[in-house]
Design a protein around this motif. Structure first.
Motif, PDB file in Angstrom:
ATOM      1  N   HIS A  81      -3.082  13.838  -7.758  1.00  0.00           N
ATOM      2  CA  HIS A  81      -3.295  13.387  -6.377  1.00  0.00           C
ATOM      3  C   HIS A  81      -3.428  11.870  -6.335  1.00  0.00           C
ATOM      4  CE1 HIS A  81      -5.710  14.075  -2.365  1.00  0.00           C
ATOM      5  NE2 HIS A  81      -4.646  13.290  -2.201  1.00  0.00           N
ATOM      6  N   ALA A  82      -4.177  11.308  -7.279  1.00  0.00           N
ATOM      7  CA  ALA A  82      -4.333   9.851  -7.334  1.00  0.00           C
ATOM      8  C   ALA A  82      -2.992   9.173  -7.599  1.00  0.00           C
ATOM      9  CB  ALA A  82      -5.348   9.477  -8.409  1.00  0.00           C
ATOM     10  N   ALA A  83      -2.222   9.712  -8.535  1.00  0.00           N
ATOM     11  CA  ALA A  83      -0.928   9.110  -8.867  1.00  0.00           C
ATOM     12  C   ALA A  83       0.019   9.159  -7.677  1.00  0.00           C
ATOM     13  CB  ALA A  83      -0.321   9.824 -10.070  1.00  0.00           C
ATOM     14  N   ASP A  84       0.033  10.271  -6.948  1.00  0.00           N
ATOM     15  CA  ASP A  84       0.900  10.380  -5.768  1.00  0.00           C
ATOM     16  C   ASP A  84       0.495   9.369  -4.701  1.00  0.00           C
ATOM     17  OD1 ASP A  84       2.177  12.468  -7.027  1.00  0.00           O
ATOM     18  OD2 ASP A  84       1.132  14.037  -5.916  1.00  0.00           O
ATOM     19  N   THR A  85      -0.806   9.207  -4.507  1.00  0.00           N
ATOM     20  CA  THR A  85      -1.317   8.250  -3.516  1.00  0.00           C
ATOM     21  C   THR A  85      -0.909   6.828  -3.883  1.00  0.00           C
ATOM     22  OG1 THR A  85      -3.204   9.681  -3.005  1.00  0.00           O
ATOM     23  CG2 THR A  85      -3.415   7.357  -2.431  1.00  0.00           C
ATOM     24  N   ILE A  86      -1.071   6.481  -5.162  1.00  0.00           N
ATOM     25  CA  ILE A  86      -0.750   5.127  -5.621  1.00  0.00           C
ATOM     26  C   ILE A  86       0.754   4.877  -5.574  1.00  0.00           C
ATOM     27  CG2 ILE A  86      -0.752   3.656  -7.677  1.00  0.00           C
ATOM     28  CD1 ILE A  86      -3.552   4.831  -8.283  1.00  0.00           C
ATOM     29  N   THR A  87       1.552   5.867  -5.918  1.00  0.00           N
ATOM     30  CA  THR A  87       3.011   5.714  -5.842  1.00  0.00           C
ATOM     31  C   THR A  87       3.450   5.451  -4.406  1.00  0.00           C
ATOM     32  OG1 THR A  87       3.376   7.141  -7.763  1.00  0.00           O
ATOM     33  CG2 THR A  87       5.219   6.861  -6.240  1.00  0.00           C
ATOM     34  N   ALA A  88       2.927   6.233  -3.480  1.00  0.00           N
ATOM     35  CA  ALA A  88       3.286   6.025  -2.069  1.00  0.00           C
ATOM     36  C   ALA A  88       2.812   4.664  -1.584  1.00  0.00           C
ATOM     37  CB  ALA A  88       2.687   7.132  -1.199  1.00  0.00           C
ATOM     38  N   GLY A  89       1.673   4.191  -2.091  1.00  0.00           N
ATOM     39  CA  GLY A  89       1.064   2.950  -1.616  1.00  0.00           C
ATOM     40  C   GLY A  89       1.777   1.682  -2.004  1.00  0.00           C
ATOM     41  N   ALA A  90       2.793   1.767  -2.849  1.00  0.00           N
ATOM     42  CA  ALA A  90       3.712   0.657  -3.135  1.00  0.00           C
ATOM     43  C   ALA A  90       3.012  -0.621  -3.588  1.00  0.00           C
ATOM     44  CB  ALA A  90       4.581   0.362  -1.911  1.00  0.00           C
ATOM     45  N   GLY A  91       1.997  -0.486  -4.453  1.00  0.00           N
ATOM     46  CA  GLY A  91       1.396  -1.648  -5.069  1.00  0.00           C
ATOM     47  C   GLY A  91       0.207  -2.251  -4.353  1.00  0.00           C
ATOM     48  N   LEU A  92      -0.216  -1.682  -3.235  1.00  0.00           N
ATOM     49  CA  LEU A  92      -1.356  -2.246  -2.505  1.00  0.00           C
ATOM     50  C   LEU A  92      -2.607  -1.369  -2.555  1.00  0.00           C
ATOM     51  CD1 LEU A  92      -0.060  -3.963   0.761  1.00  0.00           C
ATOM     52  CD2 LEU A  92      -0.808  -5.005  -1.372  1.00  0.00           C
TER      53      LEU A  92
END
Length: 537
Positions: A81-92
């Protein structure tokens, strides 16, 4: 840091000797999921006032369809879940914030069940669905496609029976009150009592989003960026105001209001096709319809340009009819009102402004840069969503930060002794005001929302942004020079200020990242992204 000067500190003139005063331990502005959860977290021995702009049950939270994301399946993992959130967040994204929020998600969802929220079940367990950007089925939902409505019903039922909590409905927050750099409450207005000073030991801002700055939006009429504007005038730092997320699928029927078609419709296997019945998403992303929202929205916009057609279409006709009836009863009813049958017809859709990612800068506990002021939910920039919110993480954020703000504000307020003395505040109005030319507020608002859609929408460039900045500055100069006396007038003034902040931030971010896409800077700057912070001089 960017600096844009608001026209004045307070929207209205006031004389503290001529306005009623009320006192609270904790003042909560907003009755969505963040505000109500905050109220429930405050010590019941304290006096809590919740100010709701409209009815307590009318908020972006109540309109949420898809669900709440959380790791509730043994085959899933918090790290996923954390990895999916960070991937979608595009570096921010802030990794520490992401880890804390997604780790808390399962317990927060179970807590909602204990409050009486009835989530959909499957084989005796919570039914979970897949949505765009997720690697696992982890979205819990209620009433098929009306999760927000059910969750808010349960929370509002609970808050109405909570000792020490008062809910003031149909009450507009004109401005936060500050003295010696700290927040001391708010100036509010309602039709029955007029203006009221509400002095508070601690204030929590949970005012929601700003989707109504755009003509095409899924947001209710109340989402006019009021919280962003009042916080900015009060001196709070805001961040990443250029980041407005557009939902790919909004029901498009000319002349009607726009309605969200939940992400879950694609998560359950729905297709997107263009005016020529061509399934096009594979041309843009290997994940097809399950790509993150920013990618799907841009793809739809490009396909509309290619076909010179005002929309694309969502195709659910190949899905089992029982699945459609169970998962999408609200969408089915809505479409029937327009003569559309999900078994036979394609659903016309196009992107619309959906979720404001930028907002008041907060830390992990929900503290803003102004002492005494906390904030939670869509009015904030917490570091969870980064540059592109992952589907069904919004209700989760509201729960997490509402809980933390409520606890933190409660503890802080309990340490402050009671004081029933009003502070010597003054508004900054000159004695002479321009003549009221009977401003056509509706015309100005329509012009603003059209301009934002054209120039500050899914695709942007320097020329369009600078043109928008010039036009909004012009409108703001003559609108904000007047003391308006209606909610519609104050909303427009807030919308103009919030638009100025969004446009200025969009000009400053000379790259494409997440939901912010610039034709003249189509690539993402390598490395970790940087926030665009903005604060009044």
């Amino acid at each position: 840091m960017l600096q844009i000067a608001p026209r004045r500190r307070y929207l209205v003139r006031f004389d503290p000797k001529r306005i009623p005063h009320m006192f609270a331990d904790v003042l909560i502005l907003g009755s969505g999921i963040a505000g109500v959860r905050a109220a429930l977290a405050v010590d019941p021995k304290l006096r809590v006032v919740v100010v709701s702009k409209d009815r307590a049950d009318l908020s972006n939270s109540a309109w949420a369809q898809g669900g709440i994301a959380g790791v509730l399946d043994p085959g899933d993992d918090i790290r996923n879940h954390a990895a999916d959130t960070i991937t979608a967040g595009a570096g921010l994204c802030d990794p520490d914030v992401v880890e804390a929020v997604v780790a808390a998600a399962p317990e927060l969802i179970r807590e909602l069940e204990s409050f009486g929220a009835l989530f959909d079940q499957e084989n005796g367990r919570l039914a979970l669905t897949m949505e765009g950007g997720h690697s696992h089925a982890r979205v819990a939902h209620a009433l098929g496609d009306a999760t927000g409505k059910e969750v808010m019903r349960a929370l509002i039922d609970r808050i109405r029976g909570t000792r020490g909590v008062e809910v003031w409905e149909k009450t507009f927050t004109i401005d936060l009150l500050t003295h010696e750099g700290a927040c001391r409450g708010a100036l509010v207005w309602n039709e029955e009592h007029g203006k009221t000073f509400v002095w508070a030991k601690q204030t929590i801002l949970c005012t929601g989003g700003a989707g109504r700055l755009y003509r095409e939006t899924t947001n209710p009429s109340i989402a006019t960026g009021d919280g962003h504007a009042v916080a900015y005038r009060a001196g709070a730092q805001l961040r990443d105001m250029e980041l407005m997320q557009f939902h790919p699928t909004v029901l498009y029927i000319a002349g009607s209001s726009r309605h969200l078609i939940t992400e879950a419709a694609r998560g359950e296997g729905g297709y997107l096709v263009d005016a020529n019945a061509y399934r096009f998403m594979g041309d843009y992303d290997a994940r097809w319809e399950l790509a993150p929202r920013d990618i799907v929205s841009r793809a739809i916009t490009s396909q509309m340009d290619k076909t010179r057609h005002p929309c694309v279409y969502l195709d659910l006709r190949h899905l089992p009819q029982e699945l459609i009836r169970e998962r999408f009863p609200h969408i089915g009813q809505l479409c029937r009102e327009f003569g559309l049958d999900l078994k036979r017809d394609l659903i016309p859709v196009r992107p619309g402004a959906h979720y404001m990612i930028g907002g008041v800068t907060v830390d992990l506990e929900g503290r803003t840069t102004v002492p005494g002021l906390w904030a939670a939910g869509e009015a904030t920039s917490s570091g969870l969503h980064g540059a592109n919110r992952l589907a069904s993480n919004s209700l989760l954020e509201g729960l997490f930060y509402g809980l933390h703000c409520g606890r933190g504000a409660s503890a802080a307020a309990a340490k402050i002794p009671d004081s029933f003395t009003a502070l010597p505040l003054q508004s900054d109005w000159a004695s002479e005001l321009p003549n009221d030319d009977e401003l056509n507020l509706e015309d100005l608002r329509n012009a603003l929302t059209s301009l934002m859609g054209r120039n500050v929408g899914i695709r942007r460039n320097a020329e369009d942004l600078k043109q928008a900045a010039s036009q909004v500055e012009f409108w703001d100069r003559y609108v904000s020079a007047r003391e308006l006396r209606t909610v519609e007038g104050w909303e427009l003034q807030n919308m103009l200020l919030t638009a100025r902040l969004m446009i200025g931030s969009a000009i400053a971010r000379e790259e494409s990242r997440g939901v912010h896409f610039r034709d003249d800077f189509p690539h993402t700057t390598p490395g970790q992204g940087k926030h665009v912070a903005i604060q009044a001089p």
